[in-house]
Design an enzyme around this catalytic site. Structure first.
Site, short mmCIF file in Angstrom:
data_model
loop_
_atom_site.label_atom_id
_atom_site.label_comp_id
_atom_site.label_asym_id
_atom_site.label_seq_id
_atom_site.Cartn_x
_atom_site.Cartn_y
_atom_site.Cartn_z
N HIS A 223 -9.59 1.20 -1.33
CA HIS A 223 -9.54 1.85 -0.01
C HIS A 223 -10.95 1.82 0.56
CE1 HIS A 223 -5.69 3.30 -1.31
NE2 HIS A 223 -5.54 4.13 -0.30
N GLU B 256 -11.27 3.51 5.97
CA GLU B 256 -10.18 4.36 6.49
C GLU B 256 -10.87 5.45 7.32
OE1 GLU B 256 -8.13 6.61 3.44
OE2 GLU B 256 -6.49 7.20 4.77
N ASP C 51 1.82 3.96 2.91
CA ASP C 51 0.80 4.81 2.29
C ASP C 51 1.41 5.98 1.51
OD1 ASP C 51 -1.81 5.40 1.63
OD2 ASP C 51 -2.39 6.20 3.57
N ASP C 52 1.74 7.08 2.19
CA ASP C 52 2.32 8.27 1.54
C ASP C 52 3.51 8.72 2.39
OD1 ASP C 52 0.11 8.88 -0.55
OD2 ASP C 52 -0.98 8.64 1.33
N HIS D 240 1.33 4.88 -2.37
CA HIS D 240 0.96 5.76 -3.49
C HIS D 240 2.24 6.41 -3.98
CE1 HIS D 240 -3.37 5.57 -2.43
NE2 HIS D 240 -2.87 5.36 -1.22
N HIS E 256 0.86 -1.19 0.00
CA HIS E 256 0.00 0.00 0.00
C HIS E 256 0.89 1.24 0.00
CE1 HIS E 256 -3.82 2.06 1.85
NE2 HIS E 256 -3.11 2.91 1.12
N1 ADE Z 1 -4.50 8.85 -1.81
C1 ADE Z 1 -3.27 8.92 -1.28
N2 ADE Z 1 -3.29 8.55 0.01
C2 ADE Z 1 -4.57 8.24 0.30
C3 ADE Z 1 -5.23 7.78 1.46
N3 ADE Z 1 -4.59 7.56 2.61
N4 ADE Z 1 -6.55 7.57 1.40
C4 ADE Z 1 -7.22 7.78 0.26
N5 ADE Z 1 -6.65 8.21 -0.85
C5 ADE Z 1 -5.32 8.43 -0.84
ZN ZN Z 2 -3.70 4.78 0.54
#
Ligand code: ADE
Ligand code: ZN
Length: 355
Positions: A218, A221, A299-300, A40, A38
């Site tokens: 997703h 969340e 994630d990011d 991005h 996971h």
């Molecule tokens: N795009 C990038 N990170 C995300 C996240 N945590 N939730 C939804 N969309 C995303």
């Molecule tokens: Zn994500």
């Protein structure tokens, strides 16, 4: 006096023992082969690279320094993050930019002993700005081929639809992906969750499956457990991205267990976006204790304060994860990946040998 000295000695011994064990677990986290499912790619854009690309492409960004960028990374929910994240992605223009972005992430992965990655990209974030789909995917793909050869890291690419955009835009994006089927293993669903249920994309996901793409989404969340049900029943997903709100619905937990649906959990992301107040409050350990197939992801990472090892180490410390927990988490990642059964077995055997 004697008693208190005696007590404090015991305390010292305990502390020593505990700290030795913790450092051993941290070493294990660093050296064990890992998979990340996971991530991005646009979320791995570090401030330094953002500045470099802004300069190279003569794009104005609303920040004067790396420090100013970092101070702006204070989010109160998913949307407040996405607003900045889409802004940052505007510096990505050429195929070389997408290559550089992906290569930088893969180098970080190498440092963390990540041997397999499954990378999300958001084509609409770029095509809506007039950037060609082909250029985006080709840049990312070129970097993963180089990483396979030079770093020994295998990768898969998953294309996400932005759920705040309409079905027609998603269909158009799917169409553009068809000539790149050899490079894209699956489709996903991301961006603003609440108010954009998975059901909105049922027809697009059906078409994607007919075309041979695997599906993930997703869900849970920020959104309610109902969105997880929809992702399972309507989008036929192989994995749920995040899914941490599943614990609010016992029947859903049973369903996830019965169908062995993995949850790609992102602990530092969840804290940064205020899903949990502190890492100590995160439900990762509860998910594992319920028998769910959860694992840790970043994630990011450029926005949330850490790559995979940092996520694992901080979770270990906040949640007192044991060696066995870590072993389970890393095995769960390989087990839940889109690698072949032989490749999964190869890595899981290595982990079993090491831990
Ligand atoms: N795009 C990038 N990170 C995300 C996240 N945590 N939730 C939804 N969309 C995303
Ligand atoms: Zn994500």
């Amino acid at each position: 006096m004697l008693i208190s000295l005696y007590n404090s000695n015991i305390c010292l011994i305990n502390t020593k023992t505990e700290s030795y064990e913790v450092s051993e677990i941290i070493e294990l986290i660093k050296k064990v082969p890992k998979a990340e499912l996971h991530l991005h790619i646009e979320g791995s854009l570090e401030p330094e690279l953002m500045f470099g690309l802004a300069k190279r492409n003569k794009i104005k960004i609303p920040f004067r320094s790396v420090d100013e960028i970092k101070t702006a990374y204070n989010f109160h929910n998913l949307q407040s993050f996405l607003d900045i994240y889409y802004q940052g992605a505007k510096v990505l223009i050429s195929e070389q930019d997408f290559f550089d972005l992906t290569w930088a992430y893969l180098l970080k992965s190498k440092e963390d002993n990540v041997v397999h990655t499954e990378i999300f990209f958001d084509p609409q974030t770029h095509t809506d700005r007039g950037i060609k789909f082909d250029l985006v995917i080709n840049g990312i793909h070129r970097a993963i081929l180089k990483a396979e050869k030079e770093l020994g890291i295998s990768s898969k690419i998953i294309m996400c639809f932005l759920r705040h955009l309409d079905e027609q835009s998603a269909f158009k994006t799917l169409d553009q992906a068809l000539t790149h089927k050899d490079k894209i293993i699956g489709v996903g669903l991301d961006s603003s969750e609440v108010g954009y249920p998975p059901s909105k994309f049922e027809r697009v996901f059906n078409k994607a499956m007919e075309e041979g793409f695997l599906t993930v989404a997703h869900a849970g969340e920020e959104g309610p457990p109902e969105y997880i049900w929809e992702a399972l029943d309507l989008l036929k997903v192989k994995r749920i991205d995040h899914g941490v709100r599943c614990l609010e619905d016992e029947k859903l937990v049973q369903r996830l267990k019965d169908d062995q649906i993995p949850l790609t959990v992102c602990p530092l992301s969840n804290v940064k976006l205020c899903i949990f107040k502190k890492l100590k409050d995160h439900n990762l350990k509860k998910l594992l204790n319920k028998g769910l197939i959860a694992m840790v992801n970043s994630d990011d990472p450029a926005y949330f304060g850490g790559y995979l090892n940092t996520n694992l180490i901080e979770c270990q410390m906040a949640l007192n994860l044991t060696k066995e927990d870590i072993k389970r988490l890393v095995i769960n990642s390989f087990r839940s990946s889109f690698l072949s059964e032989d490749e999964k077995k190869k890595w899981i055997d290595q982990i079993n040998y090491l831990v």
